[in-house]
Design a protein around this motif. Structure first.
Motif, short mmCIF file in Angstrom:
data_model
loop_
_atom_site.label_atom_id
_atom_site.label_comp_id
_atom_site.label_asym_id
_atom_site.label_seq_id
_atom_site.Cartn_x
_atom_site.Cartn_y
_atom_site.Cartn_z
N CYS A 8 0.84 -1.20 0.00
CA CYS A 8 0.00 0.00 0.00
C CYS A 8 0.87 1.25 0.00
O CYS A 8 1.83 1.35 0.75
CB CYS A 8 -0.91 -0.01 1.23
SG CYS A 8 -1.98 1.44 1.36
N ALA A 9 0.53 2.21 -0.85
CA ALA A 9 1.29 3.46 -0.92
C ALA A 9 0.97 4.40 0.23
O ALA A 9 1.68 5.38 0.46
CB ALA A 9 1.00 4.17 -2.24
N PHE A 10 -0.08 4.10 1.02
CA PHE A 10 -0.53 4.99 2.08
C PHE A 10 -0.19 4.50 3.48
O PHE A 10 -0.32 5.23 4.45
CB PHE A 10 -2.05 5.19 1.98
CG PHE A 10 -2.45 5.76 0.64
CD1 PHE A 10 -2.49 7.13 0.44
CD2 PHE A 10 -2.74 4.93 -0.42
CE1 PHE A 10 -2.83 7.65 -0.79
CE2 PHE A 10 -3.10 5.45 -1.65
CZ PHE A 10 -3.14 6.81 -1.84
N CYS A 11 0.24 3.24 3.62
CA CYS A 11 0.62 2.70 4.92
C CYS A 11 1.68 1.62 4.70
O CYS A 11 2.19 1.46 3.60
CB CYS A 11 -0.59 2.16 5.67
SG CYS A 11 -1.27 0.64 4.98
N HIS A 33 -1.79 4.60 -7.59
CA HIS A 33 -1.06 4.09 -6.43
C HIS A 33 -1.79 2.87 -5.89
O HIS A 33 -3.02 2.85 -5.89
CB HIS A 33 -1.02 5.14 -5.31
CG HIS A 33 -0.42 6.44 -5.71
ND1 HIS A 33 0.93 6.64 -5.85
CD2 HIS A 33 -1.01 7.63 -6.02
CE1 HIS A 33 1.15 7.89 -6.21
NE2 HIS A 33 0.00 8.50 -6.33
N PRO A 34 -1.06 1.86 -5.40
CA PRO A 34 -1.73 0.73 -4.75
C PRO A 34 -2.28 1.16 -3.39
O PRO A 34 -1.66 1.98 -2.70
CB PRO A 34 -0.62 -0.32 -4.59
CG PRO A 34 0.66 0.44 -4.66
CD PRO A 34 0.39 1.67 -5.48
N ILE A 35 -3.47 0.67 -3.00
CA ILE A 35 -4.09 1.01 -1.72
C ILE A 35 -4.68 -0.23 -1.10
O ILE A 35 -5.28 -1.06 -1.80
CB ILE A 35 -5.14 2.13 -1.90
CG1 ILE A 35 -5.63 2.65 -0.54
CG2 ILE A 35 -6.29 1.68 -2.78
CD1 ILE A 35 -6.45 3.93 -0.63
N CYS A 36 -4.51 -0.39 0.23
CA CYS A 36 -5.05 -1.56 0.93
C CYS A 36 -6.48 -1.27 1.40
O CYS A 36 -6.95 -0.14 1.38
CB CYS A 36 -4.17 -1.94 2.11
SG CYS A 36 -4.22 -0.76 3.48
N VAL A 37 -7.16 -2.31 1.85
CA VAL A 37 -8.55 -2.19 2.30
C VAL A 37 -8.67 -1.22 3.47
O VAL A 37 -9.56 -0.38 3.51
CB VAL A 37 -9.13 -3.57 2.70
CG1 VAL A 37 -10.50 -3.42 3.33
CG2 VAL A 37 -9.19 -4.48 1.50
N ASP A 38 -7.76 -1.31 4.45
CA ASP A 38 -7.84 -0.44 5.63
C ASP A 38 -7.77 1.04 5.26
O ASP A 38 -8.48 1.86 5.83
CB ASP A 38 -6.74 -0.77 6.64
CG ASP A 38 -6.98 -2.10 7.34
OD1 ASP A 38 -8.16 -2.53 7.39
OD2 ASP A 38 -6.02 -2.69 7.83
N CYS A 39 -6.94 1.40 4.32
CA CYS A 39 -6.83 2.80 3.90
C CYS A 39 -8.02 3.20 3.02
O CYS A 39 -8.47 4.35 3.07
CB CYS A 39 -5.52 3.04 3.16
SG CYS A 39 -4.08 2.97 4.24
N ALA A 40 -8.54 2.28 2.24
CA ALA A 40 -9.63 2.58 1.31
C ALA A 40 -10.96 2.81 2.02
O ALA A 40 -11.81 3.54 1.51
CB ALA A 40 -9.79 1.46 0.29
N ILE A 41 -11.17 2.21 3.20
CA ILE A 41 -12.47 2.33 3.86
C ILE A 41 -12.50 3.38 4.96
O ILE A 41 -13.39 3.38 5.80
CB ILE A 41 -12.93 0.97 4.42
CG1 ILE A 41 -11.96 0.46 5.48
CG2 ILE A 41 -13.16 -0.03 3.32
CD1 ILE A 41 -12.45 -0.77 6.22
#
Length: 111
Positions: A8-11, A33-41
């Motif tokens: 994830c690019a955010f965490c 950018h790739p993003i994980c579920v935790d950052c997306a929700i």
């Protein structure tokens, strides 16, 4: 040949995490950018004042949307906008696209 894996690019989520895409616009082209579920929700806070905008990551409120970076998230059935400030994306994608954060700060997130 060496292959670079990115999470994830955010965490700090690992590349093996369930990842989707977060899109924003650069100077002339769309950036992904790739993003994980935790950052997306992350939930979008609702500022009391009209024309104020809040960071979805830390709830910082600004008086212009240009002080936040807006991403369009696509991750399975999750689709929608995510607005982040440079503070909660320290060294991340929002750092490069956010403009004049201090000048437009209305409310800081609670410590």
């Amino acid at each position: 040949m060496q292959q670079t894996l990115s999470g994830c690019a955010f965490c700090d989520a690992l590349p093996s995490s369930n990842l989707g895409e977060a899109h924003t616009w650069g100077t002339d082209e769309r950036i992904t950018h790739p993003i994980c579920v935790d950052c997306a929700i992350q939930t979008q806070p609702d500022p009391d004042e009209r024309n104020h905008h809040a960071c979805d990551g830390c709830r910082l409120v600004v008086d212009t949307l240009a002080a936040l970076t807006r991403f369009r998230v696509e991750l399975g059935h999750l689709k929608g906008p995510l607005q982040l400030c440079a503070r909660c994306s320290s060294g991340g994608p929002a750092t490069y696209w956010t403009r004049d954060l201090k000048e437009h700060l209305v409310v800081s997130p609670e410590e």
